[in-house]
Scaffold this motif. Structure first.
Motif, PDB file in Angstrom:
ATOM      1  N   VAL A  69       0.945   4.328  -2.848  1.00  0.00           N
ATOM      2  CA  VAL A  69       0.794   5.748  -2.529  1.00  0.00           C
ATOM      3  C   VAL A  69       1.929   6.560  -3.150  1.00  0.00           C
ATOM      4  O   VAL A  69       1.706   7.625  -3.742  1.00  0.00           O
ATOM      5  CB  VAL A  69       0.755   5.962  -0.998  1.00  0.00           C
ATOM      6  CG1 VAL A  69       0.816   7.448  -0.659  1.00  0.00           C
ATOM      7  CG2 VAL A  69      -0.514   5.353  -0.411  1.00  0.00           C
ATOM      8  N   ASN A  97      -4.674   1.414   5.187  1.00  0.00           N
ATOM      9  CA  ASN A  97      -4.644   2.661   4.415  1.00  0.00           C
ATOM     10  C   ASN A  97      -4.973   3.876   5.275  1.00  0.00           C
ATOM     11  O   ASN A  97      -4.410   4.961   5.075  1.00  0.00           O
ATOM     12  CB  ASN A  97      -5.601   2.556   3.230  1.00  0.00           C
ATOM     13  CG  ASN A  97      -5.081   1.624   2.156  1.00  0.00           C
ATOM     14  OD1 ASN A  97      -3.885   1.603   1.882  1.00  0.00           O
ATOM     15  ND2 ASN A  97      -5.966   0.833   1.558  1.00  0.00           N
ATOM     16  N   ASN A  98      -5.879   3.717   6.235  1.00  0.00           N
ATOM     17  CA  ASN A  98      -6.168   4.825   7.160  1.00  0.00           C
ATOM     18  C   ASN A  98      -4.927   5.196   7.966  1.00  0.00           C
ATOM     19  O   ASN A  98      -4.646   6.373   8.212  1.00  0.00           O
ATOM     20  CB  ASN A  98      -7.307   4.440   8.106  1.00  0.00           C
ATOM     21  CG  ASN A  98      -8.670   4.737   7.515  1.00  0.00           C
ATOM     22  OD1 ASN A  98      -8.802   5.522   6.592  1.00  0.00           O
ATOM     23  ND2 ASN A  98      -9.700   4.106   8.045  1.00  0.00           N
ATOM     24  N   ARG A 149     -13.121   8.233   2.919  1.00  0.00           N
ATOM     25  CA  ARG A 149     -13.172   6.820   2.514  1.00  0.00           C
ATOM     26  C   ARG A 149     -14.223   6.716   1.420  1.00  0.00           C
ATOM     27  O   ARG A 149     -15.303   7.280   1.550  1.00  0.00           O
ATOM     28  CB  ARG A 149     -13.571   5.934   3.690  1.00  0.00           C
ATOM     29  CG  ARG A 149     -13.577   4.443   3.348  1.00  0.00           C
ATOM     30  CD  ARG A 149     -14.260   3.616   4.428  1.00  0.00           C
ATOM     31  NE  ARG A 149     -13.623   3.749   5.724  1.00  0.00           N
ATOM     32  CZ  ARG A 149     -14.008   3.072   6.810  1.00  0.00           C
ATOM     33  NH1 ARG A 149     -15.040   2.242   6.734  1.00  0.00           N
ATOM     34  NH2 ARG A 149     -13.391   3.246   7.964  1.00  0.00           N
ATOM     35  N   VAL A 205      -9.146   6.912   0.547  1.00  0.00           N
ATOM     36  CA  VAL A 205      -8.939   5.542   1.047  1.00  0.00           C
ATOM     37  C   VAL A 205     -10.053   4.653   0.499  1.00  0.00           C
ATOM     38  O   VAL A 205     -11.232   4.947   0.697  1.00  0.00           O
ATOM     39  CB  VAL A 205      -8.960   5.512   2.590  1.00  0.00           C
ATOM     40  CG1 VAL A 205      -8.932   4.072   3.098  1.00  0.00           C
ATOM     41  CG2 VAL A 205      -7.776   6.296   3.145  1.00  0.00           C
ATOM     42  N   ARG A 245      -7.591   1.822  -5.058  1.00  0.00           N
ATOM     43  CA  ARG A 245      -6.263   1.913  -4.456  1.00  0.00           C
ATOM     44  C   ARG A 245      -6.182   3.207  -3.653  1.00  0.00           C
ATOM     45  O   ARG A 245      -6.866   4.183  -3.964  1.00  0.00           O
ATOM     46  CB  ARG A 245      -5.178   1.939  -5.547  1.00  0.00           C
ATOM     47  CG  ARG A 245      -5.059   0.642  -6.329  1.00  0.00           C
ATOM     48  CD  ARG A 245      -3.945   0.745  -7.343  1.00  0.00           C
ATOM     49  NE  ARG A 245      -3.613  -0.549  -7.916  1.00  0.00           N
ATOM     50  CZ  ARG A 245      -2.501  -0.818  -8.564  1.00  0.00           C
ATOM     51  NH1 ARG A 245      -1.600   0.142  -8.740  1.00  0.00           N
ATOM     52  NH2 ARG A 245      -2.260  -2.016  -9.054  1.00  0.00           N
ATOM     53  N   PRO A 246      -5.299   3.258  -2.640  1.00  0.00           N
ATOM     54  CA  PRO A 246      -5.139   4.511  -1.892  1.00  0.00           C
ATOM     55  C   PRO A 246      -4.538   5.586  -2.793  1.00  0.00           C
ATOM     56  O   PRO A 246      -3.670   5.298  -3.622  1.00  0.00           O
ATOM     57  CB  PRO A 246      -4.188   4.125  -0.750  1.00  0.00           C
ATOM     58  CG  PRO A 246      -3.432   2.941  -1.266  1.00  0.00           C
ATOM     59  CD  PRO A 246      -4.404   2.197  -2.128  1.00  0.00           C
ATOM     60  N   ILE A 255      -1.765   4.779   7.088  1.00  0.00           N
ATOM     61  CA  ILE A 255      -0.801   5.447   6.203  1.00  0.00           C
ATOM     62  C   ILE A 255      -1.201   6.910   6.008  1.00  0.00           C
ATOM     63  O   ILE A 255      -0.381   7.826   6.152  1.00  0.00           O
ATOM     64  CB  ILE A 255      -0.721   4.730   4.840  1.00  0.00           C
ATOM     65  CG1 ILE A 255      -0.134   3.316   5.013  1.00  0.00           C
ATOM     66  CG2 ILE A 255       0.131   5.532   3.854  1.00  0.00           C
ATOM     67  CD1 ILE A 255      -0.232   2.459   3.768  1.00  0.00           C
ATOM     68  N   GLN A 281       0.823  -1.209   0.000  1.00  0.00           N
ATOM     69  CA  GLN A 281       0.000   0.000   0.000  1.00  0.00           C
ATOM     70  C   GLN A 281       0.859   1.262   0.000  1.00  0.00           C
ATOM     71  O   GLN A 281       0.547   2.237  -0.676  1.00  0.00           O
ATOM     72  CB  GLN A 281      -0.959  -0.004   1.197  1.00  0.00           C
ATOM     73  CG  GLN A 281      -1.941  -1.188   1.229  1.00  0.00           C
ATOM     74  CD  GLN A 281      -2.681  -1.378  -0.077  1.00  0.00           C
ATOM     75  OE1 GLN A 281      -2.395  -2.279  -0.850  1.00  0.00           O
ATOM     76  NE2 GLN A 281      -3.627  -0.509  -0.346  1.00  0.00           N
TER      77      GLN A 281
END
Length: 701
Positions: free
Chosen positions: A545, A652-653, A607, A643, A613-614, A655, A541
């Protein structure tokens, strides 16, 4: 309706495409339908021809897949037309007979064999054989198929029997939890609502009537109604909806209900009167008095989630007649255990709460569904046999036979008491089952819904795509149920037909029974494998990014709404997903502003299902000056963080949370961003996320 000469196969392709929120590969579509890619591709011309009439485009992109693009109104119109098209695979005998039962219940007037043979595109001899097959099912509910030479076929039986049969049909073919959740949803586009609105249930019940009936019941906010169990509540709704539909059509409702004279005008009866008053006001009709008695009967015969007696939780047995029956039932179960059972207050209160509606159901011949009856017979055979003696007590008291479904429920009450009494503390746990199909979206969700209806709280069901099966997933799953082969599976796999036949369900039932009595999977030796999976997921992930970071300029005079529009178009090539991104960002902004004037930037984050994908993006006004629209409060940069709403949402949150903190705590990043050099921004972002990744790894040790 614009559909004509459409094949069942093309209809199924269109329905699957309409369900998708993202592109689907032809291969995945073929696997869902158990067809070859070539067969699917041959049908694409027919699909395109139909879509033209709805102003919907079938898009295709190599390496991405195929998807539908068009307005939601047009897609809804196509869904509706497909639902009204009654074509089915006539070679599937079970499905054909189910649909024939549906037709007979829906149409009570005479129909000739030729009508049904034309309807299903089979011979009259085949229809005749199908009628013989389903007649046994109808007879169970007091209905008969009447054949009149030269006239046709009709269904005969009492109004009460007719309603029982429809309720039974829906119970056997519709997930009652899904039905209640869907019709009570405030979101008209909910997936569950759409599947019911356009499914078989819509061919028996008027969709609008069902929603309005539920609204009436919910609006009353009556404790007695709202504590009904799922099946009892849905049964009441179905009963009322059928009656309303008949009244609106000016059909005569059978009023030969002499049994109603024995009903006491108690709290249940007055509640039924209140319900009828609400319905009369809502539908602007006059409801026959017999319906008050019918509704009262349903309330009295219903099971409740809470132990209640005339609206109050019981603390003592006060009804002498019922206490006498209960004592006789306990003595009949096992004279040696009777004394201790009678001292078990939890057992006595539970059995008493169960007994009253049971007597109502027996006295009036009301059916009750018991989806775990086979499990009860198999796993608690001794207790079930003893409960047959308990049922005989009820038969003597009521003068009516006790169905095995009722005996099954008695077995649950007595079985739980015996476990407490004898001190057997057998650990029964919830079993973790993975449902696998190609994508984790289509077939697996259908199987999940059916298994959830069958096994309820006994299992924790999770849908997976074939590519989701990692060591981590297998480490937390007891076994898989899969419609396709799974390579290198480390845990048991039950390979099934996507439609889940009886043999498949029996295999699953046996596996669940086995794992219920085994310790939960938390092996110490698996910890390292789990941590490796977590590290791999985090690394993947972070890499996305950094690699996919976006940087773009916008007009200095742009408004906030226009900025969201440009963000959506920039971050997704698909108009549907682009619109979702815009709406989700706006929804988040309405909660609290994401414009931070004190730091000189906006932090637009949400979200969303608009991305898979993020996404981290940097957006600036042209000429590197502040946004002119006053809403932006003189900021010079807008950072965007999206996200995806999927199983990796926590990673993801975390990150994006780290990046948010960095933007506030590290002025250096803002300075680099304002220079407008994309690669410098990417380099600095990579450096900070590298530090975060090292810290994450050390935290696992």
């Amino acid at each position: 309706m614009k559909l004509s000469n459409i094949s069942p196969r093309v209809s199924q392709i269109l329905q699957i495409l309409l369900e998708q929120n993202a592109p689907i590969s032809v291969k995945a579509l073929a696997e869902q339908m158990n067809l070859s890619k070539r067969t699917i591709q041959r049908e694409m011309d027919s699909v395109n021809a139909i879509l033209k009439g709805y102003e919907i485009i079938l898009n295709s992109k190599t390496g991405v897949g195929i998807w539908l693009e068009g307005s939601e109104d047009k897609k809804q119109e196509l869904r509706h037309d497909l639902s009204m098209d009654d074509r089915l695979d006539v070679s599937n005998r079970e499905e054909r007979r189910k649909r024939l039962t549906l037709e007979i219940l829906k149409e009570k007037e005479l129909r000739k064999l030729f009508y049904y043979s034309s309807r299903f595109q089979v011979s009259e001899a085949t229809i005749s054989a199908d009628l013989e097959a389903i007649e046994g099912w109808l007879t169970r509910y007091g209905l008969r198929i009447t054949r009149k030479p030269g006239s046709g076929i009709s269904i005969s039986g009492s109004e009460e029997a007719y309603r029982r049969a429809i309720r039974a049909f829906i119970n056997e073919n519709i997930d009652t939890h899904m039905l209640r959740e869907a019709y009570e949803s405030t979101e008209s586009d909910a997936e569950g609502y759409a599947s019911l609105q356009y499914g078989d249930i819509g061919k028996i019940l008027n969709d609008d009537i069902v929603k309005r009936v539920i609204a009436c019941l919910s609006g009353m906010d009556n404790t007695r109604v709202m504590t009904l169990t799922e099946s009892s509540y849905v049964g009441l709704v179905i009963h009322i909806a059928i009656a309303i539909n008949r009244i609106l059509k000016d059909e005569v409702i059978d009023t030969d209900a002499s049994w109603q004279q024995g009903l006491v005008e108690d709290a249940d009866y007055h509640l039924a009167e209140q319900i009828v008053e609400e319905l009369e006001e809502e539908f602007e009709i006059e409801i026959p008095a017999v319906e008050v008695s019918y509704i009262c009967l349903h309330i009295k015969g219903a099971k409740h989630e809470k132990i209640q007696w005339d609206g109050q939780k019981i603390n003592a047995i006060e009804n002498r007649e019922l206490r006498g029956i209960l004592n006789e039932m306990v003595d009949a179960f096992d004279p040696e255990s009777a004394y201790l059972l009678k001292q078990d207050e939890e057992f006595i209160q539970g059995l008493l709460a169960h007994l009253r509606p049971t007597l109502i159901r027996l006295d009036h011949g009301m059916q009750i569904q018991n989806p775990v009856l086979d499990d009860i017979k198999q796993n608690y055979m001794d207790i079930y046999q003893k409960c047959l003696n308990v049922s005989k007590v009820l038969e003597r008291f009521t003068g009516k036979p006790v169905p095995e479904e009722e005996t099954g429920f008695l077995t649950v009450h007595f079985g739980a008491a015996m476990v407490r009494q004898e001190g057997r503390k057998e650990e029964i746990r919830q079993v973790d089952v993975g449902i696998v199909c190609s994508s984790g979206i289509g077939i697996s969700r259908l199987m999940l819904s059916k298994l959830n209806k069958l096994f309820g709280d006994r299992v924790n069901l999770t849908a997976y795509g074939k590519n989701d099966i990692t060591s981590y997933v297998q480490g937390k799953t007891d076994f898989f149920v899969s419609s396709l082969p799974i390579e290198k599976a480390e845990i048991p796999v039950i390979h099934v037909n996507p439609l889940l036949n009886e043999e498949d369900i029996d295999q699953i039932r046996k596996m669940i029974y086995q794992y219920q009595r085994m310790p939960t999977k938390h092996k110490q030796e698996d910890l390292f494998s789990v941590q490796l999976d977590q590290i791999n997921q985090m690394a993947a992930q972070i890499n996305i990014v950094i690699k996919d970071m976006e940087f773009f300029y916008v007009d200095v005079d742009i408004t906030f709404e226009e900025l969201l529009h440009q963000i959506g178009e920039r971050l997704s090539p698909y108009s549907d997903q682009s619109q979702i991104i815009q709406e989700d960002l706006m929804r988040r902004e309405q909660v609290s502003s994401q414009i931070f004037a004190e730091f000189g930037f906006a932090l637009l984050h949400t979200r969303t299902k608009g991305v898979t994908r993020p996404v981290f993006a940097v957006c600036m006004p042209e000429e590197n000056v502040a946004f002119k629209d006053p809403y932006f409060k003189q900021i010079t940069v807008a950072f965007v963080m999206l996200v995806p709403d999927d199983e990796l949402v926590k990673i993801n949150n975390d990150i994006m949370g780290h990046i948010s903190g960095m933007l506030i705590e590290e002025p250096e990043f803002m300075e680099v961003a304002e220079q407008g050099d994309k690669e410098q921004i990417r380099t600095l972002l990579s450096r900070h996320l590298k530090q975060y990744f090292r810290k994450y790894i050390s935290g696992l040790s």
